[in-house]
Design a protein around this motif. Sequence first.
Motif, PDB file in Angstrom:
ATOM      1  N   TYR A  39      32.528  44.966  38.394  1.00 38.77           N
ATOM      2  CA  TYR A  39      33.956  45.178  38.605  1.00 38.77           C
ATOM      3  C   TYR A  39      34.673  43.906  39.019  1.00 38.77           C
ATOM      4  O   TYR A  39      34.100  43.013  39.638  1.00 38.77           O
ATOM      5  CB  TYR A  39      34.189  46.241  39.686  1.00 38.77           C
ATOM      6  N   TYR A  67      50.390  42.165  38.028  1.00 37.83           N
ATOM      7  CA  TYR A  67      49.854  43.119  37.068  1.00 37.83           C
ATOM      8  C   TYR A  67      50.690  44.394  37.078  1.00 37.83           C
ATOM      9  O   TYR A  67      51.286  44.755  38.095  1.00 37.83           O
ATOM     10  CB  TYR A  67      48.405  43.505  37.423  1.00 37.83           C
ATOM     11  N   LEU A  69      49.939  48.286  36.776  1.00 44.40           N
ATOM     12  CA  LEU A  69      48.845  49.242  36.803  1.00 44.40           C
ATOM     13  C   LEU A  69      49.357  50.599  36.342  1.00 44.40           C
ATOM     14  O   LEU A  69      50.389  51.072  36.801  1.00 44.40           O
ATOM     15  CB  LEU A  69      48.274  49.388  38.216  1.00 44.40           C
ATOM     16  N   LEU A 100      38.737  47.100  38.430  1.00 43.73           N
ATOM     17  CA  LEU A 100      38.757  47.060  36.973  1.00 43.73           C
ATOM     18  C   LEU A 100      37.329  46.933  36.470  1.00 43.73           C
ATOM     19  O   LEU A 100      36.609  46.014  36.863  1.00 43.73           O
ATOM     20  CB  LEU A 100      39.591  45.877  36.467  1.00 43.73           C
ATOM     21  N   THR A 104      37.226  47.502  30.933  1.00 43.36           N
ATOM     22  CA  THR A 104      38.640  47.828  31.069  1.00 43.36           C
ATOM     23  C   THR A 104      39.479  46.948  30.161  1.00 43.36           C
ATOM     24  O   THR A 104      39.371  45.727  30.199  1.00 43.36           O
ATOM     25  CB  THR A 104      39.107  47.658  32.529  1.00 43.36           C
ATOM     26  N   MET A 106      42.850  45.108  28.888  1.00 42.06           N
ATOM     27  CA  MET A 106      44.041  44.548  29.508  1.00 42.06           C
ATOM     28  C   MET A 106      44.936  43.969  28.419  1.00 42.06           C
ATOM     29  O   MET A 106      44.464  43.269  27.519  1.00 42.06           O
ATOM     30  CB  MET A 106      43.663  43.455  30.512  1.00 42.06           C
ATOM     31  N   VAL A 114      47.183  47.185  32.763  1.00 38.25           N
ATOM     32  CA  VAL A 114      45.799  47.639  32.798  1.00 38.25           C
ATOM     33  C   VAL A 114      45.728  48.987  33.515  1.00 38.25           C
ATOM     34  O   VAL A 114      46.560  49.296  34.368  1.00 38.25           O
ATOM     35  CB  VAL A 114      44.913  46.596  33.527  1.00 38.25           C
ATOM     36  N   PRO A 116      43.249  50.852  35.934  1.00 38.65           N
ATOM     37  CA  PRO A 116      42.039  50.634  36.745  1.00 38.65           C
ATOM     38  C   PRO A 116      41.157  51.871  36.763  1.00 38.65           C
ATOM     39  O   PRO A 116      41.580  52.974  36.413  1.00 38.65           O
ATOM     40  CB  PRO A 116      42.600  50.330  38.132  1.00 38.65           C
ATOM     41  N   GLU A 117      39.915  51.692  37.174  1.00 35.42           N
ATOM     42  CA  GLU A 117      39.008  52.822  37.339  1.00 35.42           C
ATOM     43  C   GLU A 117      39.248  53.512  38.671  1.00 35.42           C
ATOM     44  O   GLU A 117      39.152  54.742  38.779  1.00 35.42           O
ATOM     45  CB  GLU A 117      37.561  52.344  37.252  1.00 35.42           C
TER      46      GLU A 117
END
Length: 327
Positions: A39, A67, A69, A100, A104, A106, A114, A116-117
């Motif tokens: 990650y 970023y 999200l 991430l 993942t 982007m 992106v 995220p998890e």
Amino acid sequence: MKFSVKLIAAALCAAMLCVPALAAASATGAGAYVPNPQYTVISGTVAHQKDGGLLVSTPAGEPTEDYILWTEGVMILDAVSGEPVDAKAIKDGSTVYAWLGAQTAMTMSLPPQVTPELLLVNVPADYKVPQYDVIVRSDGLTGLGIPNRSGMSVTLSDGMVYQVWQDAQVKPYLTRNRVTYQDLLPGTRVLAWADDKGQASKVIVFPYEYKGSISLDGYGRLYVNSGAVAEPSTLRRPYGDERLYVPIRAVAEAAGYSVSWDKEFGVTVKDGTETVFTILPDSKAVKGTAVPEGDGFHLSGPCLIANGITYLEAGDLAHLLGMFYGG
């Protein structure tokens, strides 16, 4: 606690606190496992966007950019309690941490976008944020001078080592299933709260996604589902790089599959009557239910044979058997 954008790998030695029942976590040997971070973590303050995304502005001095999200389908948890949080409850100006995964996607836009998890929110100032990661190695623990105390030493993909004793709070994510420290097996995703000495007080365990695991201990022994199946001398690194080749039969049979040999098809691995895969020595042409058309999976090397034993690269074999291997 402040995270950099990429987690810095570090090992915490617990030799003065506990004795691993399987192998010393700090020991190394031929073929010893070297973790690879699964990650990337980004953190910063957030602001809601009109289109539903969250703009994350990273702290001054961080070598990153902002970023966007996306939160749909994302696990959002409170950083202190670990309880689920609705995306609409995230406050502008609050601090968030986002994990991430390696796969993942982007966008190339500015700022990058992106999904995220995992997203941790409601982070208090100067709080030691829990660690979300994948366990790549598990070693049993026995307390020194403390009768009947046991636990598990877990190594995460970024190299961090935590000790989870039997009195730690271990609970599953969003279910009432009973889990204990004994369920902290390689391939398990966890969110762990721990002190600076690596002693975990609470661990959330996420659903296991594999049929089992293939791993190495600190001396290079190969384990399948926590049981030793091969010594370092029986493993191969034929190309002088990081690829580890493992015996197909020993691994597959230890995982509960049946293995046979056929002159026409080569090695055949079955799950009951179902052919999981077949492959010929010196070939990368693998067939079976484990490799459906359009899967996009390609072997990293051919099937090898030495002294009547057939080998596949450990990650390839793990993929075909539906098992976890983090090496």
